[in-house]
Design a protein around this motif. Structure first.
Motif, PDB file in Angstrom:
ATOM      1  N   ARG A 135      42.274  -9.206  21.957  1.00  0.00           N
ATOM      2  CA  ARG A 135      43.137  -9.455  23.119  1.00  0.00           C
ATOM      3  C   ARG A 135      44.410  -8.604  23.044  1.00  0.00           C
ATOM      4  NH1 ARG A 135      44.066 -14.703  22.695  1.00  0.00           N
ATOM      5  NH2 ARG A 135      46.030 -14.390  21.605  1.00  0.00           N
ATOM      6  N   HIS A 136      45.043  -8.560  21.872  1.00  0.00           N
ATOM      7  CA  HIS A 136      46.274  -7.781  21.731  1.00  0.00           C
ATOM      8  C   HIS A 136      46.035  -6.311  22.013  1.00  0.00           C
ATOM      9  CE1 HIS A 136      48.002 -11.066  18.875  1.00  0.00           C
ATOM     10  NE2 HIS A 136      48.075 -11.417  20.132  1.00  0.00           N
ATOM     11  N   ARG A 137      44.977  -5.770  21.447  1.00  0.00           N
ATOM     12  CA  ARG A 137      44.705  -4.348  21.663  1.00  0.00           C
ATOM     13  C   ARG A 137      44.359  -4.071  23.128  1.00  0.00           C
ATOM     14  NH1 ARG A 137      46.152   0.641  20.337  1.00  0.00           N
ATOM     15  NH2 ARG A 137      44.511   2.075  20.926  1.00  0.00           N
ATOM     16  N   ARG A 138      43.603  -4.974  23.736  1.00  0.00           N
ATOM     17  CA  ARG A 138      43.242  -4.811  25.138  1.00  0.00           C
ATOM     18  C   ARG A 138      44.503  -4.802  26.002  1.00  0.00           C
ATOM     19  NH1 ARG A 138      42.806  -8.249  29.052  1.00  0.00           N
ATOM     20  NH2 ARG A 138      42.731 -10.118  27.745  1.00  0.00           N
TER      21      ARG A 138
ATOM     22  N   LEU B 250      31.320  -5.549  17.920  1.00  0.00           N
ATOM     23  CA  LEU B 250      32.657  -5.208  17.460  1.00  0.00           C
ATOM     24  C   LEU B 250      32.816  -3.694  17.369  1.00  0.00           C
ATOM     25  CD1 LEU B 250      35.319  -6.547  16.677  1.00  0.00           C
ATOM     26  CD2 LEU B 250      34.553  -6.535  14.299  1.00  0.00           C
ATOM     27  N   TRP B 251      31.772  -3.018  16.970  1.00  0.00           N
ATOM     28  CA  TRP B 251      31.763  -1.556  16.914  1.00  0.00           C
ATOM     29  C   TRP B 251      32.019  -0.987  18.322  1.00  0.00           C
ATOM     30  CZ3 TRP B 251      31.387   2.200  13.230  1.00  0.00           C
ATOM     31  CH2 TRP B 251      31.088   3.489  13.668  1.00  0.00           C
ATOM     32  N   ASP B 252      31.304  -1.512  19.320  1.00  0.00           N
ATOM     33  CA  ASP B 252      31.469  -1.054  20.702  1.00  0.00           C
ATOM     34  C   ASP B 252      32.877  -1.342  21.216  1.00  0.00           C
ATOM     35  OD1 ASP B 252      28.810  -0.205  20.769  1.00  0.00           O
ATOM     36  OD2 ASP B 252      28.098  -2.049  21.745  1.00  0.00           O
ATOM     37  N   ILE B 253      33.392  -2.532  20.911  1.00  0.00           N
ATOM     38  CA  ILE B 253      34.738  -2.912  21.352  1.00  0.00           C
ATOM     39  C   ILE B 253      35.777  -2.004  20.703  1.00  0.00           C
ATOM     40  CG2 ILE B 253      36.480  -4.730  21.228  1.00  0.00           C
ATOM     41  CD1 ILE B 253      34.152  -6.759  21.615  1.00  0.00           C
TER      42      ILE B 253
ATOM     43  N   THR C 202      35.713   1.396  22.336  1.00  0.00           N
ATOM     44  CA  THR C 202      36.294   1.327  23.676  1.00  0.00           C
ATOM     45  C   THR C 202      37.812   1.219  23.627  1.00  0.00           C
ATOM     46  OG1 THR C 202      34.296   0.303  24.569  1.00  0.00           O
ATOM     47  CG2 THR C 202      36.328  -0.014  25.825  1.00  0.00           C
ATOM     48  N   LEU C 203      38.322   0.441  22.669  1.00  0.00           N
ATOM     49  CA  LEU C 203      39.767   0.226  22.574  1.00  0.00           C
ATOM     50  C   LEU C 203      40.470   1.279  21.726  1.00  0.00           C
ATOM     51  CD1 LEU C 203      39.845  -3.669  22.223  1.00  0.00           C
ATOM     52  CD2 LEU C 203      40.259  -2.283  24.273  1.00  0.00           C
TER      53      LEU C 203
END
Length: 119
Positions: free
Chosen positions: A14-17, A53-56, A59-60
């Motif tokens: 959430r923080h990184r997003r 988690l790898w995909d997230i 992306t981030l």
């Protein structure tokens, strides 16, 4: 019952997003899931698989280890209210700070440091 590690990882997602100015819907679309699943990850209700988690992370724009930074042996002692980055206003301030060009950002940082010393 939520596992403390899942809660921690969810907070970091959430923080990184927030930092990159991405909505839950945008993140979900990017990794090929529904935004409700992102909500569940961010609250720690659902665990994030390694591949997701790898995909997230991709992306981030962070390494996988980013999501585990700050995790302590006794994570159950951590309280969301003591986490400054759990505050949306603080996150917006940080995002705005990093949007300032570097030279001006350094001067603003120096000013903030002087003001905090004077308080």
């Amino acid at each position: 019952m939520k596992h403390p590690v899942d809660v921690h990882v969810g907070k970091r997602i959430r923080h990184r997003r927030w930092m990159v100015g991405m909505t839950q819907q945008q993140l979900a679309d990017s990794v090929g899931i529904k935004f409700q699943q992102i909500q569940k990850y961010e609250t720690g209700m659902n665990r994030v698989s390694a591949s997701r988690l790898w995909d997230i992370a991709r992306t981030l724009g962070v390494q996988i280890g980013f999501f585990f930074q700050g995790l302590s042996e006794d994570e159950s002692a951590a309280d969301a209210e003591t986490d400054i980055l759990a505050n949306k206003e603080a996150m917006e301030l940080v995002r705005a700070y990093y949007a300032i060009p570097e030279a001006q950002r350094k001067r603003l940082f120096d000013l903030a440091r002087v003001l905090s010393d004077a308080a």
